[in-house]
Design an enzyme around this catalytic site. Structure first.
Site, PDB file in Angstrom:
ATOM      1  N   SER A  94     -45.747 -17.735 -10.983  1.00 19.71           N
ATOM      2  CA  SER A  94     -44.940 -16.733 -11.664  1.00 19.71           C
ATOM      3  C   SER A  94     -43.527 -16.793 -11.102  1.00 19.71           C
ATOM      4  O   SER A  94     -43.335 -16.938  -9.889  1.00 19.71           O
ATOM      5  CB  SER A  94     -45.526 -15.336 -11.496  1.00 19.71           C
ATOM      6  OG  SER A  94     -44.828 -14.441 -12.347  1.00 19.71           O
ATOM      7  N   GLU A  95     -42.547 -16.693 -11.993  1.00 16.38           N
ATOM      8  CA  GLU A  95     -41.151 -16.967 -11.639  1.00 16.38           C
ATOM      9  C   GLU A  95     -40.632 -16.085 -10.513  1.00 16.38           C
ATOM     10  O   GLU A  95     -39.722 -16.468  -9.800  1.00 16.38           O
ATOM     11  CB  GLU A  95     -40.264 -16.780 -12.865  1.00 16.38           C
ATOM     12  CG  GLU A  95     -40.265 -15.339 -13.386  1.00 16.38           C
ATOM     13  CD  GLU A  95     -39.462 -15.175 -14.670  1.00 16.38           C
ATOM     14  OE1 GLU A  95     -39.180 -16.184 -15.328  1.00 16.38           O
ATOM     15  OE2 GLU A  95     -39.119 -14.025 -14.992  1.00 16.38           O
ATOM     16  N   ASN A  96     -41.206 -14.884 -10.351  1.00 16.40           N
ATOM     17  CA  ASN A  96     -40.696 -13.975  -9.334  1.00 16.40           C
ATOM     18  C   ASN A  96     -41.135 -14.370  -7.920  1.00 16.40           C
ATOM     19  O   ASN A  96     -40.867 -13.631  -6.974  1.00 16.40           O
ATOM     20  CB  ASN A  96     -41.078 -12.526  -9.645  1.00 16.40           C
ATOM     21  CG  ASN A  96     -42.545 -12.328  -9.884  1.00 16.40           C
ATOM     22  OD1 ASN A  96     -43.192 -13.138 -10.540  1.00 16.40           O
ATOM     23  ND2 ASN A  96     -43.094 -11.253  -9.355  1.00 16.40           N
TER      24      ASN A  96
END
Lengths: 213, 224
Positions: free
Chosen positions: A47-49
């Site tokens: 996930s990008e975060n």
């Protein structure tokens, strides 16, 4: 016509996620894919975060308010998972380390162009997030979408009229009507859901469809 | 003796002048220095440029600064989220400028500033509206866009633990933009859930080395 529900579209996409893949799921419908990957396949979600190797949603009452995915939903960690900062997270994307990215779309063109960040509106603000990084960086880009907009106009078009997220980046499209590959010759139908005919699907598509082999 | 720990939130936020550029850690509502953002509001600086991934939701953090007309410009990747009413209102009124930056480019521009680099070429955004007016280059057959470094006057960070040297560790995905923003601002301030004795943090596990920090304050955690 047979129209797949969002859950059925996600389940069909999940069949194409192989064992051992590093996969990034975009906001919204793509998130659902994780719930349908066939048993026995070990898939590592990014996930990008800044997280790799997350698992299912937590039991109510056990949420860690800091631990979320790109859709801002609470998640849990699998054994082996890891946290990292944004620059590393996006280095994983641009650097070609993510095998599959699954994104939503406003429009997809027959040459693989993707538009999903802006409607060009002066009033409604645009939001790009990580979409452009995923578009250029993932080894394969899958799109999950309804075949048409709510008013019935096609999302699969000859040329995108909305601003592009990336040029010639989409590999495969999963819609409520069919599964379609982007090829050098344009939209290649892989399969149609249920008894849907090529003519019926073609009528709801803004560019020529090549019949399934 | 090096001691970056301060006792009050007002001392932590210190003087921030009108027109300052402020980096705010966070993604969604995770990893945001809500206490420091409240102190910034209290302190009164106006015409701020905010650098953050999102532009605030509800009546918290950056959304409050937008509501109180303290913000002139927002540099971010994903300003529109469920509940981002104050951003949307100010955008519609054309009361703020928006510089929309792809998320990875935002992160790397901040990293470049902190690492002393003059910019970089990225494939992200090549051939799109967000590359308009920017220098481009084709390298080994791939199109790239030149992106400039992005620095700030102040960075407001959230971490889980810190010590008097300013070493920081984070909790789960609250890490997000905080470690890179720590490197790219003139004054770097962190609110932490717990201050620990020097030596308590394992040197192998320190995420942000204290060299980047100016002030650290212990706060009660705020979740929204």
């Amino acid at each position: 016509m047979i129209r797949f529900t969002p859950e059925q579209i996600a389940a069909r996409c999940a069949q194409d996620i192989p064992d051992g893949a590093y996969v990034n799921l975009g906001i919204g419908m793509p998130t659902e894919v994780a719930n349908h990957v066939p048993a026995g396949r070990e898939v590592i979600y990014h996930s990008e975060n800044g997280v790799l190797g997350f698992g299912t949603a937590p039991e109510p009452g056990t949420e860690d308010p800091d631990l979320i995915n790109a859709s801002k939903q609470y998640i849990t960690m699998q054994p082996g998972g890891a946290f990292f900062h944004q620059a590393d997270s996006f280095g994983m994307m641009r650097g070609g380390h993510i095998d599959i990215s699954v994104l939503g779309a406003f429009q997809i063109a027959a040459n693989g162009d993707l538009a999903n960040w802006s409607t060009g509106s002066e009033i409604y603000p645009p939001a790009v997030g990580g979409a452009m990084d995923l578009a250029v960086g993932a080894k394969q880009l899958f799109v999950i979408t309804r075949h048409t907009h709510k008013d019935g106009t096609p999302k699969l078009v000859e040329r995108c009229s909305y601003p592009l997220t990336g040029a010639s980046v989409v590999s495969r499209i999963y819609t409520d009507l069919a599964v379609i590959d982007i090829t050098d010759n344009g939209f290649q139908v892989i399969e149609m859901h249920g008894e849907n005919s090529l003519d019926e699907v073609q009528q709801l598509t803004g560019a020529r469809l090549l019949p399934p082999a | 003796m090096v001691n970056k720990i301060v006792d009050s939130i007002n001392e932590a936020i210190g003087p921030i002048s009108d027109g300052a550029t402020v980096m705010c850690g966070g993604f969604g509502s995770s990893g945001i220095a809500f206490n420091l953002l409240d102190a910034l509001l209290e302190q009164g600086a106006r015409e701020l440029t905010i650098i953050a991934n999102n532009a605030g939701v509800g009546e918290t953090g950056v959304a409050k600064l937008l509501r109180e007309h303290r913000v002139a410009k927002v540099i971010c990747s994903y300003p529109r989220s469920p509940g981002s009413i104050w951003f949307e209102r100010r955008y519609e009124e054309r009361a703020i400028d928006l510089e929309l930056v792809p998320q990875g480019t935002l992160a790397e521009r901040i990293r470049a500033a902190g690492a002393g680099l003059g910019g970089f070429y990225t494939p992200t955004g090549y051939g799109t509206e967000l590359a308009k007016g920017k220098r481009t280059e084709v390298i080994d057959g791939v199109g790239y866009v030149f992106e400039r470094p992005l620095a700030a006057d102040v960075a407001l960070l959230k971490a889980s633990q810190g010590d008097r040297w300013g070493n920081l560790v984070y909790h789960t995905t609250a890490r997000n933009f905080n470690p890179i923003m720590a490197t790219a601002a003139t004054t770097v301030i962190a609110e932490v859930s717990e201050i620990v004795e020097l030596g308590a943090l394992d040197p192998e596990s320190v995420v942000t080395p204290g060299i980047f920090l100016d002030r650290v304050i212990e706060v009660d955690q705020v979740f929204v």
